[in-house]
Design a protein around this motif. Structure first.
Motif: not given
Length: 831
Positions: A740-767
């Protein structure tokens, strides 16, 4: 998910309680206690459930709790207690109850609402709880006790186990606050998937459960508890203090039931539960009532007609551990019941369907051995894609002259798309005999009972390996033809369409039937039960006894509503008005109604400032990984340790299960592998597993679930590209657009999840770049709206989708989401 820093003085590690578990005097989970008090009289139990919530925060709170109740129990009353005030709930049409609840919160008043999501899954929300305040909600239930082989069973579920959610995520706002997104197959998935506590987390909820026993004139020989340690005090059985809400409570009462017909006329001279039992007919008056019929099985030999039998064995990830061992043994025992006159097929399924041989084969010694040999190699993996194997079973069981069609399903039933299954397969299943064997300590008994009821079969529940042998003996006796079929009642003036499904009489299982009477004869009534036994006419006469027991009316109303709701799920949508009418008239909660309690006093300025969904216990007996190596564990620790909000982004229990990655199932089902084939050819994104090892292995060794929201294990790195995680990125994008709104905690959590996915892929630059930007969302002065739009643009580009509107979806009721997407039905009518 990012771990929120906490002051060391307020939180300290809990020794030997699991990775990341902290103790804080303040606490951060709103549910403090669950008290269950039951009074068993004969074959009916009256139950009161009290849930105590406390607000540990400095702001007003709305607490949500998703919990189970017995699938055949009738909820007949609801009450909220707060600040020395008692507010009785009112049963209303569900949409109206929701509107009343939301209005009360906006006006700063306390309110509570109780809603049914499934026959055995309910949600309570309590809003505008003041800081430090305690609020207690109470529910009253009437529950029939199943009786078989000389024992009645009082089963009270205590946890909603994680359920497999198939289908593509829907656009728009979620229907609830759960851990899984709504999908086209399970439009209310977010309402039945509460977040799950980190394994080893200290017991957050005080549980008390007491059952008072009244044999009601029967000779009670023995009382036994199956899964919990209990203490006896006279006629009362209590749970030992310290037990957790992680498995069903099961109490078995050994006594001899008898054939009986009870007629309740307690509402004849007045109104009860919103309805009146006295009507005017012409110039006279007629008194109605509710009847409950019990017929003990006759001492007959069950006929053994030739059978065409299809056995379905669930091998999905949730079946791992003792459940898989028990399921294999149960399936092998069922194969052993077959004779040379029978034909059979065995299907094992997760996200694919496998069979040891094609089609139906004669039950020769050789083919039965081949089937058992195939079953012995089955291990748990993949997602519970149940609809396709049911369709295949129906295809294998065409009508055949002189042969009985039998389908046997062995599973834990942990699926979320129950209504989709009933709609697409229910009609065909009702034309054959369906038996279900439920194996779990927190089994989805409601759904398995619905399937067995469609096919006039039996549902047997196995809660432990110790219970397996006794349960298999019962299954062995009932897997064949029933003792009496084609049942009918004569001699009662019943209201049309109100008699519950009669089914058949099986060895050791009495016939139980309920119905409404238009007229009760002054001198009593006699009913004649007629049927066919071994092809010959059979009948039994039973004389009625008048009783003053309003619980019978509630039990009948609940059974009648369940039958109507199943017909609605199978496509008879014109029944909606009738379902609401019956629910309101008899004061029994159903899928289309809700209990709402609203305080008249204003206690806050506007709605709750903080919202929390209560996480639930990991179900007992579900296997967990040996080491917390996954980023998903860190996310769960954050959910448990931080007093910040945890909502639909919270990972589920499946995220922590060994060897698997919860992924959204593909839009189209994966083609079935050839019999005996391995999983080497599986696409990494299939629901059956993430990156199956090369070299022709038999597929992933551990459980895999088809639910988005979890993070892959770094140890199972993909070869490159985004394909292995595309399904998860799509799910993250859908949730981000629906925010519904841009929530700071949600966006930070999303960043942590995307970082883990990037690590899984072997450091995907854009991710990785996007993850770093999102993880900075909590810095002062961050343009959250702009950061959210940027994230939507990047994820859209990475997943190859069209450029969306990042403004967030509209309400589900308004058909939110993309304009091109399908319009969503109101949440209380979904699924």
């Amino acid at each position: 998910m990012k771990i929120v820093p906490l002051e060391p003085g307020r939180c300290r590690p809990v020794p030997d309680s699991g990775f990341g578990a902290l103790r804080t005097d303040r606490g951060n989970l709103p549910l403090e206690g669950v008290d269950v008090t039951a009074a068993v009289s004969g074959l009916v139990a009256g139950v009161e459930v009290a849930q105590e919530f406390r607000n540990p925060f400095d702001v007003t709170l709305e607490a949500t709790y998703v919990f189970p109740l017995p699938d055949r129990a009738a909820v007949t009353a609801f009450r909220m207690e707060a600040d020395d005030r008692v507010i009785d709930g009112v049963l209303k049409e569900r949409g109206q109850a929701r509107a009343d609840y939301d209005r009360a919160l906006r006006e700063g008043r306390r309110a509570a609402i109780a809603e049914e999501e499934r026959p055995d899954v309910f949600t309570i929300r309590v809003g505008n709880i003041l800081p430090g305040e305690r609020v207690t909600v109470r529910m009253s239930l009437s529950q029939p006790l199943p009786y078989e082989d000389g024992a009645a069973t009082f089963r009270f579920p205590l946890v909603v186990a994680p359920r497999y959610i198939p289908g593509a995520p829907l656009d728009g706002s979620p229907a609830g606050d759960g851990a899984a997104p709504d999908t086209e197959a399970v439009p209310d998935a977010s309402r039945i998937t509460p977040p799950v506590l980190l394994p080893g987390f200290p017991a957050p909820v005080r549980l008390s459960l007491a059952v008072t026993l009244d044999p009601a004139g029967l000779d009670l020989r023995d009382v036994s508890s199956s899964l919990h340690v209990v203490e006896e005090d006279g006629h009362t059985v209590r749970l030992r203090p310290g037990e957790r809400l992680d498995r069903d409570f099961i109490l078995r009462l050994a006594f001899d039931a008898s054939t009986a017909l009870q007629i309740d006329t307690s509402g004849t001279d007045g109104e009860t539960g919103g309805q009146t039992d006295r009507e005017t007919d012409g110039g006279g008056t007629r008194g109605g009532g509710t009847f409950a019929l019990t017929v003990v099985p006759p001492a007959l030999e069950a006929p053994r007609a030739p059978r065409d039998l299809v056995l379905l064995l669930d091998r999905s990830g949730s079946m791992s551990g003792w459940k898989m061992v028990a399921a294999r043994r149960a399936a092998a025992r069922i194969v052993d019941t077959l004779t040379s006159n029978d034909r059979f097929a065995v299907l094992t399924f997760d996200s694919v369907v496998e069979q040891p041989f094609e089609g139906l084969v004669e039950a020769s010694d050789r083919d039965r051995y081949r089937a058992v040999e195939h079953l012995a190699r089955v291990d748990a993996r993949g997602g519970t894609e149940l609809l396709e194997p049911l369709r295949e079973a129906v295809r294998l069981l065409p009508p055949a002259e002189g042969r009985e069609r039998v389908l046997v399903l062995v599973t834990d039933g942990q699926v979320g798309n129950e209504d989709q299954i009933l709609e697409q397969a229910g009609g065909a299943l009702s034309a054959m005999r369906v038996h279900a064997v439920g194996i779990d300590r927190a089994v989805n008994a409601g759904f398995l009972g619905r399937l067995a009821g469609l096919g006039a079969g039996r549902c047997e529940l196995v809660e432990s390996e110790d219970r397996l042998d006794a349960a298999m003996e019962q299954i062995h006796r009932r897997i064949g033809a029933p003792l009496v079929t084609d049942l009918a009642l004569k001699g009662l003036d019943t209201e049309p369409g109100t008699v519950t499904h009669l089914g058949s009489i099986f060895p050791g299982v009495p016939l139980r039937a309920y119905g409404r009477l238009r007229r009760v004869e002054p001198g009593g009534a006699t009913v004649t039960v007629r049927g066919l036994a071994a092809g010959e006419p059979w009948e039994r006469q039973v004389t009625a006894t008048a009783v003053d027991n309003p619980a019978l009316r509630a039990v009948w109303a609940r059974a009648h509503l369940r039958a109507l709701e199943d017909r609605y799920a199978m496509g008879e949508h014109e029944l909606e008005d009738e379902i609401v009418r019956v629910s309101l008239e008899y004061g029994v909660l159903c899928r289309f109604t809700a209990y709402v309690a609203v305080d008249s006093r204003t206690v806050a300025e506007g709605g709750p400032e903080h919202r929390v969904i209560q996480p639930v216990e990991p179900p007992s007996g579900w296997e967990m990984p040996s080491a917390p190596s996954m980023p998903g564990f860190m996310a769960q620790a954050a959910v448990m340790a931080a007093p910040g909000p945890f909502r639909a982004s919270s990972p589920t229990f499946e995220a922590a299960l060994d060897q698997g990655v919860p992924m959204s199932p593909p839009a189209a089902p994966a083609p079935p592998r050839a019999p005996g084939a391995g999983a080497a050819g599986s696409a990494p994104g299939d629901a059956g597993g993430f990156g199956a090892s090369s070299g022709g292995s038999a597929g992933p060794r551990g459980p895999v679930f088809g639910r988005p929201g979890a993070v892959p294990r770094p140890a199972r790195r993909a070869a490159g590209g985004l394909e292995p995680v595309r399904g998860q990125l799509v799910a993250e994008l859908d949730r981000l657009k629906a925010l519904p709104t841009a929530d700071a905690l949600y966006l930070a959590d999303l960043g942590s999840r995307l970082a883990a996915l990037s690590s899984y892929l072997g450091d995907h630059a854009e991710l990785s770049a996007l993850a770093r930007e999102l993880e900075a969302a909590e810095r002062p002065g961050t343009d959250l709206a702009g950061l959210r739009r940027h994230a939507v643009e990047v994820l859209t580009s990475l997943t190859g989708g069209p450029a969306p509107d990042a403004g967030g979806g509209g309400s589900p009721e308004a058909g939110g989401g993309s304009p091109a997407g399908p319009r969503r039905a109101p949440f209380w009518k979904r699924g």
